[in-house]
Design a protein around this motif. Structure first.
Motif, mmCIF file in Angstrom:
data_model
loop_
_atom_site.group_PDB
_atom_site.id
_atom_site.type_symbol
_atom_site.label_atom_id
_atom_site.label_comp_id
_atom_site.label_asym_id
_atom_site.label_seq_id
_atom_site.Cartn_x
_atom_site.Cartn_y
_atom_site.Cartn_z
ATOM 1 N N LEU A 343 -40.136 21.831 45.453
ATOM 2 C CA LEU A 343 -41.379 21.221 44.959
ATOM 3 C C LEU A 343 -42.528 22.219 45.026
ATOM 4 O O LEU A 343 -43.330 22.327 44.081
ATOM 5 C CB LEU A 343 -41.711 19.971 45.785
ATOM 6 C CG LEU A 343 -43.033 19.274 45.458
ATOM 7 C CD1 LEU A 343 -43.008 18.704 44.038
ATOM 8 C CD2 LEU A 343 -43.318 18.159 46.472
ATOM 9 N N GLU A 344 -42.633 22.948 46.135
ATOM 10 C CA GLU A 344 -43.703 23.931 46.278
ATOM 11 C C GLU A 344 -43.611 25.003 45.193
ATOM 12 O O GLU A 344 -44.616 25.374 44.567
ATOM 13 C CB GLU A 344 -43.633 24.566 47.669
ATOM 14 C CG GLU A 344 -43.981 23.591 48.789
ATOM 15 C CD GLU A 344 -43.698 24.159 50.174
ATOM 16 O OE1 GLU A 344 -43.145 25.287 50.250
ATOM 17 O OE2 GLU A 344 -44.006 23.485 51.179
ATOM 18 N N ASP A 345 -42.393 25.494 44.939
ATOM 19 C CA ASP A 345 -42.207 26.515 43.901
ATOM 20 C C ASP A 345 -42.509 25.940 42.518
ATOM 21 O O ASP A 345 -43.140 26.596 41.676
ATOM 22 C CB ASP A 345 -40.774 27.049 43.930
ATOM 23 C CG ASP A 345 -40.481 27.855 45.193
ATOM 24 O OD1 ASP A 345 -41.445 28.291 45.863
ATOM 25 O OD2 ASP A 345 -39.290 28.034 45.516
ATOM 26 N N PHE A 346 -42.076 24.706 42.292
ATOM 27 C CA PHE A 346 -42.279 24.067 40.988
ATOM 28 C C PHE A 346 -43.771 23.895 40.688
ATOM 29 O O PHE A 346 -44.241 24.232 39.595
ATOM 30 C CB PHE A 346 -41.577 22.707 40.975
ATOM 31 C CG PHE A 346 -41.868 21.880 39.763
ATOM 32 C CD1 PHE A 346 -41.267 22.148 38.550
ATOM 33 C CD2 PHE A 346 -42.762 20.820 39.836
ATOM 34 C CE1 PHE A 346 -41.546 21.383 37.422
ATOM 35 C CE2 PHE A 346 -43.050 20.045 38.721
ATOM 36 C CZ PHE A 346 -42.437 20.335 37.513
ATOM 37 N N LEU A 347 -44.519 23.392 41.658
ATOM 38 C CA LEU A 347 -45.948 23.156 41.431
ATOM 39 C C LEU A 347 -46.720 24.469 41.306
ATOM 40 O O LEU A 347 -47.688 24.562 40.545
ATOM 41 C CB LEU A 347 -46.524 22.300 42.559
ATOM 42 C CG LEU A 347 -46.023 20.852 42.611
ATOM 43 C CD1 LEU A 347 -46.629 20.131 43.806
ATOM 44 C CD2 LEU A 347 -46.349 20.114 41.323
ATOM 45 N N ALA A 348 -46.298 25.474 42.058
ATOM 46 C CA ALA A 348 -46.958 26.781 41.937
ATOM 47 C C ALA A 348 -46.787 27.334 40.529
ATOM 48 O O ALA A 348 -47.711 27.925 39.960
ATOM 49 C CB ALA A 348 -46.385 27.747 42.966
ATOM 50 N N GLY A 349 -45.600 27.137 39.955
ATOM 51 C CA GLY A 349 -45.361 27.590 38.599
ATOM 52 C C GLY A 349 -46.011 26.712 37.557
ATOM 53 O O GLY A 349 -46.359 27.188 36.469
ATOM 54 N N LEU A 350 -46.197 25.435 37.887
ATOM 55 C CA LEU A 350 -46.797 24.507 36.930
ATOM 56 C C LEU A 350 -48.276 24.820 36.710
ATOM 57 O O LEU A 350 -48.772 24.800 35.579
ATOM 58 C CB LEU A 350 -46.630 23.066 37.434
ATOM 59 C CG LEU A 350 -47.034 21.944 36.498
ATOM 60 C CD1 LEU A 350 -46.172 21.944 35.237
ATOM 61 C CD2 LEU A 350 -46.912 20.591 37.211
ATOM 62 N N GLY A 351 -48.987 25.076 37.785
ATOM 63 C CA GLY A 351 -50.390 25.448 37.679
ATOM 64 C C GLY A 351 -51.273 24.385 37.044
ATOM 65 O O GLY A 351 -52.231 24.719 36.345
ATOM 66 N N GLU A 352 -50.983 23.124 37.313
ATOM 67 C CA GLU A 352 -51.753 22.025 36.725
ATOM 68 C C GLU A 352 -52.621 21.393 37.811
ATOM 69 O O GLU A 352 -52.113 20.785 38.756
ATOM 70 C CB GLU A 352 -50.808 20.975 36.124
ATOM 71 C CG GLU A 352 -51.467 19.688 35.658
ATOM 72 C CD GLU A 352 -52.654 19.915 34.746
ATOM 73 O OE1 GLU A 352 -53.757 19.454 35.111
ATOM 74 O OE2 GLU A 352 -52.487 20.562 33.696
ATOM 75 N N PRO A 353 -53.968 21.506 37.707
ATOM 76 C CA PRO A 353 -54.840 20.986 38.775
ATOM 77 C C PRO A 353 -54.746 19.480 38.968
ATOM 78 O O PRO A 353 -55.074 18.990 40.057
ATOM 79 C CB PRO A 353 -56.239 21.405 38.314
ATOM 80 C CG PRO A 353 -56.123 21.713 36.861
ATOM 81 C CD PRO A 353 -54.724 22.182 36.641
ATOM 82 N N ARG A 354 -54.295 18.738 37.954
ATOM 83 C CA ARG A 354 -54.178 17.283 38.123
ATOM 84 C C ARG A 354 -52.933 16.890 38.914
ATOM 85 O O ARG A 354 -52.772 15.728 39.282
ATOM 86 C CB ARG A 354 -54.136 16.585 36.756
ATOM 87 C CG ARG A 354 -55.502 16.446 36.089
ATOM 88 C CD ARG A 354 -55.350 15.682 34.788
ATOM 89 N NE ARG A 354 -56.612 15.531 34.097
ATOM 90 C CZ ARG A 354 -57.362 14.440 34.135
ATOM 91 N NH1 ARG A 354 -56.986 13.410 34.861
ATOM 92 N NH2 ARG A 354 -58.491 14.376 33.447
ATOM 93 N N ILE A 355 -52.035 17.838 39.147
ATOM 94 C CA ILE A 355 -50.830 17.563 39.925
ATOM 95 C C ILE A 355 -50.757 18.607 41.028
ATOM 96 O O ILE A 355 -50.419 19.768 40.777
ATOM 97 C CB ILE A 355 -49.559 17.605 39.060
ATOM 98 C CG1 ILE A 355 -49.688 16.661 37.868
ATOM 99 C CG2 ILE A 355 -48.334 17.240 39.896
ATOM 100 C CD1 ILE A 355 -48.510 16.728 36.916
ATOM 101 N N ASP A 356 -51.107 18.213 42.246
ATOM 102 C CA ASP A 356 -51.105 19.177 43.345
ATOM 103 C C ASP A 356 -50.164 18.725 44.457
ATOM 104 O O ASP A 356 -49.585 17.640 44.415
ATOM 105 C CB ASP A 356 -52.522 19.431 43.862
ATOM 106 C CG ASP A 356 -53.158 18.198 44.503
ATOM 107 O OD1 ASP A 356 -52.474 17.164 44.628
ATOM 108 O OD2 ASP A 356 -54.345 18.275 44.872
ATOM 109 N N LEU A 357 -50.018 19.562 45.431
ATOM 110 C CA LEU A 357 -49.073 19.344 46.522
ATOM 111 C C LEU A 357 -49.737 18.616 47.676
ATOM 112 O O LEU A 357 -50.831 18.984 48.105
ATOM 113 C CB LEU A 357 -48.538 20.693 47.010
ATOM 114 C CG LEU A 357 -47.501 20.684 48.129
ATOM 115 C CD1 LEU A 357 -46.175 20.112 47.630
ATOM 116 C CD2 LEU A 357 -47.293 22.102 48.652
ATOM 117 N N SER A 358 -49.083 17.569 48.177
ATOM 118 C CA SER A 358 -49.592 16.881 49.360
ATOM 119 C C SER A 358 -49.330 17.761 50.582
ATOM 120 O O SER A 358 -48.174 18.072 50.882
ATOM 121 C CB SER A 358 -48.904 15.529 49.533
ATOM 122 O OG SER A 358 -49.394 14.865 50.674
#
Length: 551
Positions: A343-358
């Motif tokens: 999940l951390e790698d996926f969100l880092a690659g996504l780069g979408e401010p509306r979807i961040d990591l808890s």
């Protein structure tokens, strides 16, 4: 129709969940297709009739009864379908028996195809031929508000029990099915294979947590085996996106934790789903990078249309907890620690401010977690800390299992806020509570232009026992000082009144309320017969509970 009516009648009087499940299973086993499929659609909220509405039912009963008598009866009964069913007069003018009640499938199919002018005549004919229970069931079918204590999940579980199918398997194919669900029944009864669904973005049944028992669990559960993260004050969602068949764009969907599709309410979230994955997270409102109070999110919920201004003023976002699928690969059977890294790698690659990591909580022992639960602002920015409900504790080796498995996930919520308030108004409930005053408006003291006065600050209709309900109902009847339609004003002076201890999860500013405040999940914690109203709390006490951004 009679079998369906009897089912609803028995369900409405049965308080036990397993007994309700048994009633549903027996009905689904005995009722023919497509009747049982239409019954399932009704129980799961997937059946509606565009030309049969409550206003039309009011017109029908107005033509048959005294409108004043109906208004008085409706006030007492508290349920439109039940009132009409009880008051509907017989249309017989001779000894000719009424026509036999139609099967459920006939009722559903005729109502679905009937025009606006034909629908009232159909309903009149059926109401004339049914008994009280049958009329009540017919009207519940039309209005959709069953109020028989059956959730969509329970109805699907009962269907699954027909053939020993896992209810979660039913959930996963559910959104690709349509009434009357004949392929679903054929599968669970072993007469056909699992329904083929072409839905590229299915709902995956959510994994839930058990409340942490501080006395039994702390000190017994090994802290080293768990990871702690924040429990946010939003709504749990799944955001799913996948390539459409044929490669023409993407299919995007947003589900609640119960599988309800809320995509249409959050087009701003759908617009940023540009991946091939399924994310489990919390839906929040974020502005300028900070999480806003739950009251802001409430302004977006349960709306059929959401305009550009609402999206701009209350921008939705997702704080991600888990990754359930990626590039068509189901990840739920992998341990949490591995899913978290992905999940951390996926969100880092996504780069979408509306979807961040808890973020997870650095403290790795019970003492540290207790400090984090008590003082989230020690670890988080102030605005985010005020949106925390508590902690989630998850085993690092836990796979993502639907339902509420034991020993894997725990929720450790912060202690609720408590105030002493005074009962001001009461209204009758619905269904089995229709004879009791069970909906309560309560207030606290403030200093007004005319001196000290009570101002309403919230409403609650649960938290008390059946015995306490009878006590409050008796107090309301014996201390009524005014009536406003179905609402009774209850005596509330400094000397005379009923003090209620009210628990709630949070507080927000609200210009729609006279007090300027709105409570989150208020409920009656206990009855304070020992306290006079003069000792109830003041508005300043509640103002102190406001998030600092709204104080």
């Amino acid at each position: 129709m009679l079998a369906f009516a009897q089912l609803l009648d028995r369900l409405s009087y049965e308080p036990r969940r397993l007994a309700k499940e048994a009633l549903l299973k027996a009905y689904f086993a005995e009722a023919p297709d497509p009747d049982r499929g239409y019954a399932l659609a009704t129980l799961t909220g997937n059946l509606s009739f565009k030309n049969a509405k409550p206003a039309m039912l009011r017109t029908l009963i107005a033509d048959r009864t005294d409108p004043v008598l109906f208004a008085l009866s409706y006030d007492f009964v508290g349920d439109l379908s039940e009132t009409i069913a009880l008051m509907w007069p017989s249309a017989a003018v001779d000894d000719t028996p009424p026509a036999a009640p139609p099967p459920l499938r006939v009722v559903v199919e005729r109502l679905a195809s009937a025009g606006k002018a034909e629908t009232p005549r159909l309903l009149e004919t059926w109401l004339d031929g049914l008994d009280e229970t049958g009329r009540w069931a017919l009207l519940k079918l039309v209005t959709g508000g069953l109020r028989v204590g059956v959730s969509a999940r329970l109805a699907k579980t009962a269907v699954a029990r027909l053939g020993g199918v896992d209810p979660n398997e039913v959930e996963e194919v559910w959104h690709g099915l349509a009434p009357p669900y004949e392929d679903l029944f054929a599968w669970v009864e072993g007469r056909a294979g699992k329904p083929e669904t072409t839905d590229p973005v299915p709902f995956r049944p959510a994994m839930l947590a058990h409340p942490l028992d501080e006395e039994k669990d702390i000190g017994v559960l090994p802290a080293s085996s768990f990871r702690a993260e924040w429990k946010w004050d939003g709504i749990r969602v799944q955001a799913v996106c996948a390539p459409a068949a044929g490669g023409a764009g993407h299919v995007r969907r947003l589900y609640t934790r119960t599988g309800e599709d809320i995509s249409g309410t959050f087009p701003d979230i759908l617009a940023v789903l540009d991946f091939h994955a399924a994310i489990d997270g919390e839906l929040l409102v974020k502005r300028d990078g900070a999480v806003r109070p739950f009251g802001d999110l409430q302004k977006r919920l349960n709306r059929k249309t959401v305009g550009a201004k609402l999206q701009k003023d209350y921008p939705a976002a997702i704080r991600a907890y888990d990754l359930l699928a990626l590039d068509g690969v189901d990840l739920r059977d992998r341990p949490l620690a591995e899913r978290r890294r992905m999940l951390e790698d996926f969100l880092a690659g996504l780069g979408e401010p509306r979807i961040d990591l808890s973020p997870q909580i650095p403290a790795g022992d019970w003492a540290g977690w207790a400090r984090a639960r008590k003082s989230p602002a020690t670890f988080l920015p102030r605005e985010d800390a005020e949106a925390v409900e508590g902690l989630m504790l998850k085993r690092l080796d836990s796979v993502y299992v639907p339902g509420r498995p034991k020993g894997l996930w725990y929720k450790w919520k912060r202690d609720p806020f408590l105030i002493d308030a005074v009962l001001m108004y009461a209204q009758r409930g619905h269904g089995k509570r229709s004879s009791f005053y069970s909906d309560y408006t309560f207030g606290v003291w403030r200093r007004g232009a005319g001196g000290e006065e009570l101002v309403p600050v919230g409403k609650a209709y649960f938290g008390f026992t059946d015995e306490e309900l009878q006590q409050i109902d008796r107090f309301v009847r014996n201390h009524t000082v005014n009536r406003f339609g179905p609402v009774r004003e209850v005596e509330h002076t400094a000397e005379t009144g009923l003090v209620l201890e009210v628990a709630f999860e949070g507080l927000n500013r609200s210009p729609r309320h006279k007090s300027g405040l709105a409570m989150r999940f208020p409920r009656i914690s206990r009855l304070r017969w020992d306290k006079p109203p003069s000792e109830a709390d003041w508005i300043e006490t509640l103002n102190a509970f406001l998030p600092s951004s709204e104080a």
